[in-house]
Each structure stands twice: as structure tokens, then as C-alpha cells.
Scaffold this motif. Structure first.
Motif, mmCIF file in Angstrom:
data_model
loop_
_atom_site.group_PDB
_atom_site.id
_atom_site.type_symbol
_atom_site.label_atom_id
_atom_site.label_comp_id
_atom_site.label_asym_id
_atom_site.label_seq_id
_atom_site.Cartn_x
_atom_site.Cartn_y
_atom_site.Cartn_z
ATOM 1 N N ILE A 246 22.343 154.429 -34.556
ATOM 2 C CA ILE A 246 22.016 154.137 -33.785
ATOM 3 C C ILE A 246 23.411 154.243 -32.822
ATOM 4 N N GLU A 247 23.498 152.677 -32.973
ATOM 5 C CA GLU A 247 24.763 152.433 -31.955
ATOM 6 C C GLU A 247 26.316 152.870 -32.341
ATOM 7 N N ALA A 248 26.096 152.668 -33.658
ATOM 8 C CA ALA A 248 27.093 153.973 -33.220
ATOM 9 C C ALA A 248 27.158 155.768 -32.921
ATOM 10 N N HIS A 249 26.100 155.847 -33.604
ATOM 11 C CA HIS A 249 26.131 157.356 -33.016
ATOM 12 C C HIS A 249 26.263 157.085 -31.175
ATOM 13 N N LEU A 250 25.817 156.381 -30.576
ATOM 14 C CA LEU A 250 26.108 155.888 -28.793
ATOM 15 C C LEU A 250 27.706 154.952 -29.294
ATOM 16 N N PHE B 91 32.443 157.476 -26.244
ATOM 17 C CA PHE B 91 34.693 158.276 -26.272
ATOM 18 C C PHE B 91 34.391 159.332 -25.893
ATOM 19 N N LYS B 92 33.393 160.573 -26.726
ATOM 20 C CA LYS B 92 33.628 161.472 -25.985
ATOM 21 C C LYS B 92 33.989 161.532 -24.472
#
Length: 536
Positions: A519-523, A528-529
Motif C-alpha cells: 500500500i505504501e509503495a502504491h501511495l 510521484f505521478k
């Protein structure tokens, strides 16, 4: 419980049906015999050929009459024989049924000279055989059907699945109408008592009128087949208890009784080792509910070891001075902690006759309503009460951190993310001392955590006492970190780990913890996007 009356009733019905079909066949044969043959070769009077004389017709009529009389006599003899065989068979079946019935369950049937004539009479004749009046011997804890508890606005249920909640309003109209109908039927029984209710003895001065506002709590199981309903006036220690059946039909009364709780002492027994801060919290709740409000409670604390003993003793003495309360006993035990051993010591040290006991833990939170529930659902030599507590999850997970968690009083809510019904725990129980001693008490060979309460629960299931198991909205288990010691047996360790896992958080919250890195990687990617688009 299995109902033995149905096979016998079924045989009699089939026998009567066979007799009816036989009579129909005999009547059909009689009509065929009486019908004159339609032979086209015979010459009718007035047709070609010689006419028949008057004597011929008289002889023909006499012949037919004799034949009919003979046939009728034969049929009467056969019918009389069948009636005699049917009566003999009925007597045999009745004798078999009486032999199969135990002496204590014949009840209503002893006053009747014949079999019940319809379903309602038959159901009434089976009431004394139901589990409402006597316990059923069960093989294990999984065979017991628990109750659901409800009030006028909430239903507390164990079977939730993925969509239902531990506490719900009866939203569905059929469910709401079902509960309302049961409460209204109970009110009608209380306000219009029968002679068998014994109201004249219970309330000798005047009859009290009850309304739906006096409904305190109810329990139901088997999807509304059985109801146990309790009513009381405000600030009254006298309760009205009504039991109802709904056997796939209209609600029918089982019994209506009065229960007087005034003077019914509860001996709350708490085994303890260390955990002095938690005991201080427990004592605050005990002082507010038991000492200041209920005033019919004795506290027995069985303390293992010496570390923390003086602090516990000082806390009890302080409460005693401030509240002028002396109904407590502190029993120091210089042994390794054993919950079963502590409860057994607390039960045996009582010397004032029989008493209602509540086996409690130091991390249990209860209200005044629970004490009355404990008194109403336990009876000596008849029934024991095993409430299902609502166990709270780790507040650090539920609320994000311990700093954000509200006070304990505001954590006592029935929500899926806040806690769960601990239906696999059998440690909290209300039972009379006489029943505890007669059943053999705890297995004192068990050391450490768990198992001993399950063994005691199984003893009651295999006895003739009624075991009542239901969720109780006014009983909470506060979260605390569990330590599963290496010295535990494999069964104890498995149960400890299971309890520890279920005690931490709900299924969605545990899922969030397991997939936290993902979840943290997705956030981070989403952030960044967003930043790249802004800079562009």
C-alpha cells in the motif's frame, strides 16, 4: 431433543387410512354385486317372446333380497373384525409409547384418556419433554445451539458472516414483526395470567400492568423457535419471565413465572497474578457498579505469588474505607498461577451456604444490567449461564495509535472493527456453588492458560442441567497483550495463539497490516505521478 411421539402417531394415521380404503373397496364391490347383469340376449317384458308371470318377478326379487342380506351380514362381520384388530393395535402402540417415555416426562399426557386430537394438543403434550424444562446431554461444545439476545431496539447475534454486524437493528420487516409479536404475546400472558402462573402468590396485593416499556431483554434461538423474555418495572428487583414456543405456527406459551432478585448475592471470583494496574481499573468498575449501585455482591480475589500482593491489598482496603464496604475476601496463594486452581479455591472458601458465583477475569468490564442477567439465567440444580463476551481489539490498531484512542468508556461499542463475540471462550460463567461442586469442579491437573474452562463446560453439557449460551451486550473483554509461554502443552499453545490472533484486529485491519508495504509503495507511486504532472 428427539420426539418419540411422531412415529406412533404416524402408524395410527396410516392404519386408519388403510381401513378407510378397504371400506371403499367393499362398498364398490357391493354396488357391483347389486347391479343386475346387462345381458343383451335376455328378452325384456313387452318384447318379442312370452311375457313373464307375476310369480316369476316375486321369486326373482326374493332371490336378490336374500343375496343382499347375506352379503350385508358378511360385510358387517368383516367390519367388526377390522375394528377389533384396530383397537388391539392401538392398545399395543399406546403401551409401547408409555414404556419408552421416562417417568418424569409424561406430564400432561397422564391426565388424558386418548391420544391428542390435533397438532396444538400434541405440541402441548411435548412441552415437558423439551429442553426448556430439562437439559439435553450433548457430546461436545459444538452441539449446543446458542441464543441470540435482543432488546426493544437491538439484536445481538453470533452468526455474522461477511455482511452482518455484532449489533444490529431489526431492519427487515419480517424479523421486526416476529420480535414484536413475541413481546406482545408475552405481555398478554403477564397481564392476563392463568391459574397455573401462580400470580396470586407472587403478587398478593394487586395485579401489576406491564407495557412494552417494561421489556428488559429477550433471548431466542433456532430462528425464533424458542423465546425467553424478561420484564421489570423501573428500579424493581422483581422480574417477570415468560417462555414461548413458535413451532412453525402461532406463538404458544410454555410458562410464565416471577423471579425475585432481592437478596440474591453474587460472589465474583477473580484469580490474579501481577497486573496491578489492570486490577485498579477493574476495581473502579466494581466500585461503581457493585458497591454503589447493586449492593448485593461479594468480591473474592485469589492472588498468586508475592509480587504486587501488597498493592492489591492496599487498593481493597482503600475502597473498603471510602465506601464502607467489607464484602470482600483476599486469598494469597504462594503457588504458580493456575486459573482453574484460583477459581476452585474461591468457590471452596465460601462457607455461607449456596451462592451464585460469577467466574471473572481482571480485564472484564460489566454493567448493572449484566448482574441482573446473571441472576436471571442461573438456577441451582437446573441451569448454568455461559455468556459470550464482546472482546475488544487492540486500540492501537483500531484508532491508529494508543494516543488517539478514546477513554475506555467510549471504546465499549459493538462494531465489527472494534471487536468480536468471543464464542470460543468459556471462562466467564454464572453458576451456583452447589452445581459447581456436584459436577466435580475444575480439572486441577491443568496448569497455565486455558483448557480447564472447556473441560468444565463439557461436564455441564453431558449433565442434565440446562446450559444457556448467548451474547451479552453489557459484558466486555478489554484488550491486553497475550504471552503464550513455551511451557504450555501443544493444545494450550494452539488455543493461546488462536486467541492472540483473533484478539488483535478485524479481518480488514489485519489485511491492511499484511499489505502495508504494498500500500505504501502504491501511495508513493501515486504521489510521484501527481508531482510530475504538476511540474509539467
Amino acid at each position: 431433543m428427539p420426539r418419540r411421539g411422531f412415529p406412533v402417531q404416524g402408524r395410527v394415521r396410516w392404519l386408519l387410512l388403510a381401513l378407510f380404503l378397504l371400506l371403499v373397496l367393499l362398498l364398490f364391490a357391493y354396488l357391483l354385486e347389486c347391479t343386475p347383469p346387462a345381458d343383451a340376449s335376455q328378452t325384456l317384458p313387452g318384447a318379442a317372446g312370452e311375457p313373464f308371470s307375476r310369480e316369476y318377478y316375486q321369486a326373482l326379487l326374493q332371490e336378490h333380497e336374500e343375496r343382499h342380506v347375506s352379503r350385508s351380514s358378511s360385510l358387517k362381520r368383516q367390519i367388526a373384525q377390522l375394528k377389533q384388530e384396530l383397537q388391539e393395535m392401538s392398545d399395543k402402540l399406546k403401551l409401547i409409547q408409555e414404556k419408552k417415555e421416562p417417568p418424569g416426562v409424561q406430564g400432561l399426557g397422564e391426565n388424558r384418556d386418548q391420544e391428542p386430537g390435533d397438532l396444538l394438543e400434541f405440541l402441548h403434550s411435548q412441552i415437558d419433554k423439551a429442553e426448556v424444562n430439562a437439559g439435553a446431554r450433548l457430546p461436545s461444545e459444538y452441539a449446543l445451539v446458542p441464543f441470540e439476545s435482543f432488546t426493544s431496539s437491538k439484536v445481538y447475534q453470533l452468526e455474522m458472516g461477511l455482511t452482518r454486524h455484532p449489533e444490529e437493528k431489526p431492519v427487515r420487516k419480517d424479523r421486526r414483526d416476529e420480535l414484536v409479536e413475541a413481546v406482545e404475546a408475552a405481555l398478554d400472558i403477564i397481564n392476563n395470567p392463568d391459574e397455573e402462573d401462580g400470580v396470586e402468590e407472587d403478587v398478593p396485593v394487586q395485579r401489576q400492568t406491564y407495557t412494552d416499556s417494561h421489556f428488559m431483554e429477550g433471548k431466542t434461538r433456532d430462528k425464533g423457535t424458542l423465546y425467553e423474555l424478561f420484564f421489570a418495572k423501573k428500579d424493581s428487583s422483581s422480574f417477570r419471565h415468560v417462555s414461548l414456543f413458535r413451532p412453525f405456527g402461532p406463538v404458544m406459551k410454555v410458562r410464565s413465572t416471577s423471579v425475585e432478585t432481592l437478596g440474591m448475592i453474587i460472589n465474583i471470583i477473580v484469580p490474579l497474578a501481577g497486573r496491578v494496574d489492570t486490577f485498579s481499573q477493574f476495581l473502579e468498575n466494581f466500585r461503581e457498579v457493585c458497591v454503589q449501585r447493586d449492593k448485593q455482591v461479594h468480591l473474592t480475589v485469589v492472588y498468586f505469588g508475592q509480587e504486587g500482593l501488597q498493592e492489591v491489598k492496599s487498593s481493597l482496603e482503600k475502597m473498603s474505607r471510602e465506601e464502607t464496604f467489607s464484602n470482600y475476601t483476599l486469598i494469597p496463594v504462594d503457588e504458580e498461577f493456575s486459573r482453574g486452581r484460583g477459581l476452585d479455591i474461591g468457590a471452596n472458601v465460601w462457607k455461607n451456604g449456596d451462592v451464585l458465583m460469577f467466574f471473572c477475569d481482571v480485564d472484564i468490564r460489566f454493567s448493572l444490567d449484566f448482574l441482573n442477567t446473571c441472576r436471571l439465567h442461573a438456577a441451582p440444580n437446573k441451569k448454568v449461564f455461559y455468556p459470550v463476551v464482546f472482546s475488544l481489539y487492540n486500540p492501537a490498531i483500531v484508532y491508529g495509535s494508543l494516543e488517539l484512542a478514546p477513554p475506555i468508556e467510549h471504546q465499549l461499542i459493538h462494531k465489527k472493527d472494534a471487536g468480536f463475540w468471543r464464542d470460543f471462550g468459556f471462562g466467564m460463567t454464572c453458576q451456583y456453588r452447589s452445581d459447581f461442586l456436584n459436577i466435580g469442579g475444575f480439572d486441577l491437573e491443568v496448569k497455565g492458560w486455558g483448557v480447564e474452562d472447556v473441560h468444565l463446560y463439557r461436564k455441564y453439557l453431558r449433565s442434565e442441567l440446562i446450559v444457556i449460551r448467548s451474547p451479552v451486550s453489557s459484558l466486555f473483554h478489554l484488550w491486553h497483550e497475550k504471552q503464550c509461554a513455551d511451557e504450555l502443552t501443544p493444545e494450550q499453545y494452539r488455543m493461546c495463539i488462536q486467541s492472540k490472533a483473533m484478539n488483535e484486529a478485524s479481518h480488514p485491519h489485519l489485511g491492511m497490516l499484511v499489505f502495508r508495504d504494498e500500500i505504501e509503495a502504491h501511495l508513493r507511486k501515486q504521489a510521484f505521478k501527481t508531482q510530475s504532472k504538476t511540474e509539467a
